[in-house]
Design an enzyme around this catalytic site. Structure first.
Site, mmCIF file in Angstrom:
data_model
loop_
_atom_site.group_PDB
_atom_site.id
_atom_site.type_symbol
_atom_site.label_atom_id
_atom_site.label_comp_id
_atom_site.label_asym_id
_atom_site.label_seq_id
_atom_site.Cartn_x
_atom_site.Cartn_y
_atom_site.Cartn_z
ATOM 1 N N THR A 242 -6.752 -3.120 14.325
ATOM 2 C CA THR A 242 -7.048 -2.535 12.999
ATOM 3 C C THR A 242 -6.071 -3.157 12.005
ATOM 4 O OG1 THR A 242 -5.675 -0.611 13.548
ATOM 5 C CG2 THR A 242 -8.047 -0.396 13.849
ATOM 6 N N LYS B 61 -3.559 -2.209 21.088
ATOM 7 C CA LYS B 61 -3.597 -2.256 19.636
ATOM 8 C C LYS B 61 -2.801 -1.074 19.113
ATOM 9 C CE LYS B 61 -5.550 -0.228 16.877
ATOM 10 N NZ LYS B 61 -5.305 0.991 16.005
ATOM 11 N N THR C 233 -1.710 5.767 17.543
ATOM 12 C CA THR C 233 -3.081 5.251 17.374
ATOM 13 C C THR C 233 -3.031 3.951 18.066
ATOM 14 O OG1 THR C 233 -3.561 6.130 15.252
ATOM 15 C CG2 THR C 233 -4.946 4.422 15.946
ATOM 16 N N GLU D 220 3.546 -1.142 11.095
ATOM 17 C CA GLU D 220 3.170 -1.353 9.695
ATOM 18 C C GLU D 220 4.364 -1.388 8.764
ATOM 19 O OE1 GLU D 220 0.541 1.881 9.091
ATOM 20 O OE2 GLU D 220 -1.229 0.767 9.747
ATOM 21 N N ASN E 57 0.146 2.397 3.920
ATOM 22 C CA ASN E 57 -0.426 3.679 4.274
ATOM 23 C C ASN E 57 -0.919 4.476 3.086
ATOM 24 O OD1 ASN E 57 -0.322 3.858 7.206
ATOM 25 N ND2 ASN E 57 1.829 3.377 6.849
ATOM 26 N N SER F 265 -8.764 2.551 1.394
ATOM 27 C CA SER F 265 -9.445 2.000 0.219
ATOM 28 C C SER F 265 -9.768 0.547 0.452
ATOM 29 C CB SER F 265 -8.584 2.168 -1.034
ATOM 30 O OG SER F 265 -7.340 1.566 -0.850
#
Lengths: 385, 385
Positions: free
Chosen positions: B148, B170, B181, B261, B380, B385
């Protein structure tokens, strides 16, 4: 008027030289009586600053004559030398004010792990004692002297009807339950026993400061103090006292939230339909502490999936697949499934309301928090430099 | 080679059209035997995605023939329609592969609360089933199809000596214990009973993925799966199996941390001198979840006061005033007091080591986390969006 709004109190705020910037950094609040009742609640962090360790002893007998507060250094994890600085501060105030050191509370705020200079503190206290006043300026100076990263002083006055509660607060980060890096002094000219002050203060903080969770980080130095002079000659009922103190705490908590470091949204997470109030608090807090949710709000993104992912980590009894979630009045999730389109939610206002209906019981609670922003990261990565 | 490194496995990764970008978004891994033993661990979040609810049933009998994984949508909080999509996905794989749907695991990852298109999934599974291969490219495609916000695929191969463990993972955010996740598929050609796979997998995840806490946010979709074909003809001992699986999980956890991230530091929080291992984990996690500490590390600020403020919130037995803290080899705090000057600590390397000596016992544990950065907030706040 802040802490000088209630009769019987004097205050001062001065630049003692603790902050290198020369800003105001030391406040003194004195209770001139006729009575000198006091109560306080402290951080529940086991890592407690030296002034907390001192003040917890001072307040045991319910008599508090004065409180000294400094910004520019937390005096936490500074060893026996640090404790001596706190003790010396109280002794200096006692000497200057003609009271017992055992009746002087001390509060400190600033960076953890740096030693404060005892001589600077002592001279500051003596200087402040010479400038005490009961006017508006004196209270305003005290409120300004306790600021760290606060952008503005936080003050409140509640009219009890013949008696008054006044207060000041500081705190802009490390705001989490068990109290934040948050110092609050409330004064009242009501006549009240220390035990009633304690009851009223605990009841008030439980539903105000303890439900403010800006960034999930619990401080080592939090203290909320309530002092009563009895100078109004009015003895309110415990209910009246609790209501006024709660109103003062609620206003200050709201001001702390509005000035939270780097925040762009003030978020109220209202949890309804819980089995118990504690369950509602646990559910609300799980959302308030979820960085992904907080970052989404910063981005004006009504990402309700992050709300459900957060509350799923709690032990509170409810069925995640029955939960409804509304954001700013738009129900985006009904019974654990998408409802109204996300783009109907307007998250541009600073005030943000998240309503979580658990459908498990009748209890409710609201938690206040802030979003996670670039400015939060910036301010907290540069704090000590 | 990833999941196709072990004999007996085929894989494919294709662009099924779930992601609007046209990127790879669907992977299938098939166990061709001779045995089809499987075990899996799942998120401990009570808010579980539909594929988790499905897969928990599939794995009960220890027989797993295939696993289908999609990115581009988490299929979480999507109601009965969402569960039907998962069911339809398993049925499609069963039909194409000639196995029972009750032996097909399904994993999904992506945004919570959006419906997946069952027809797109079904067609994707049929297409992937036609492209299965046991070569390196097939494994690489599968590893890429589950990404992702990952910047790169995560893969591992561990040589057991005549048998192999291969894997892919992942995960880049929402990384917290109870699994992140994070989707992981491990394959081995060792011969092993499902119960031994389960024991080995739980032992491995307990000390690897469960100690990776990038951002404190627990996902709704996490699943780590271990499949064994027995194709090597080698039956390792449970200890050998556990060691190889743990090595594979450790490598993948490290790769997840390195790709978290927006992170600029990979932080290992090593807690020693705890009474129990659980205490050490609790203490390490309290630091890993402290936003102020994490922002300080981003700013290359060795703010050890925030470490002590964090660990003071735990229930673990130790005396905060006996604790030592070192950062990147420099002891900045000794016995709860300042030791070496902060400016001796070099926090510019990405790898960051925080050592906390509690002086309370003999147990230890290490928690992996990341810093809190501008890029984390940015990624995040803009995810959906």
């Amino acid at each position: 008027m802040t802490v000088t709004a209630a009769q019987g109190f004097e205050a001062a705020g001065i630049a003692a030289g603790i902050k290198r910037t020369g800003a105001l950094d030391l406040a003194v609040v004195v209770n001139r009586g006729p009575s000198q009742a006091g109560a306080a609640v402290f951080t529940s962090n086991r890592a407690k600053a030296n002034p907390i360790i001192w003040s917890q002893q001072v307040v045991v007998d319910g008599v508090v004559s004065a409180i000294v507060l400094n910004s520019g250094g937390a005096n936490c994890f500074t060893g026996p030398e640090g404790f001596q600085v706190t003790h010396r501060t109280a002794e200096a105030a006692a000497s200057a004010l003609g009271v017992s050191a055992g009746d002087v509370l001390v509060c400190s705020t600033g960076l953890i792990g740096d030693q404060l200079d005892g001589e600077v503190l002592e001279e500051g206290v003596l200087s402040a004692a010479n400038r005490l006043g009961s006017d508006e300026q004196a209270g305003a100076d005290a409120a300004r002297a306790i600021m760290t990263t606060d952008s503005k002083p936080k003050t409140v006055v509640v009219d009890g009807g013949g008696w008054t509660v006044g207060g000041m607060a500081k705190g802009a980060g490390m705001l989490a339950p068990g109290l934040a890096t948050m110092l609050v002094v409330l004064t009242t000219d009501a006549a009240a026993e220390a035990s009633d002050l304690d009851t009223a203060l605990r009841a008030a903080t439980r539903v105000t400061f303890d439900r403010l969770d800006s960034d999930g980080c619990m401080s080592t130095n939090d203290q909320v103090t309530l002092l009563a002079s009895g100078a109004s000659g009015v003895t309110p009922t415990l209910e009246e006292l609790t209501a006024a103190v709660t109103a003062a705490c609620d206003s200050l908590a709201s001001q702390l939230q509005a000035d939270a470091e780097g925040a762009s949204h003030d978020i109220t997470i209202e949890v309804v339909g819980a089995v118990t109030e504690d369950d509602a608090v646990e559910v609300g807090r799980s959302v308030a502490r979820n960085n992904l949710f907080k970052a989404a709000i910063f981005g004006n993104d009504p990402n309700w999936g992050r709300v459900l992912a957060a509350i799923g980590t709690t032990q509170a009894p409810f069925d995640p697949y029955l939960v409804d979630v509304s954001m700013n009045g738009v129900q985006v999730c009904h019974a654990g499934r998408p409802d109204r389109p996300r783009d109907e939610v307007d998250l541009t206002p600073r005030a943000t309301h998240v309503l979580i209906e658990l459908h498990a019981g009748e209890a409710s609670a609201a938690i206040r928090t802030n979003d996670l922003t670039h400015d939060y990261v910036h301010e907290n990565s540069a704090y000590s430099s």
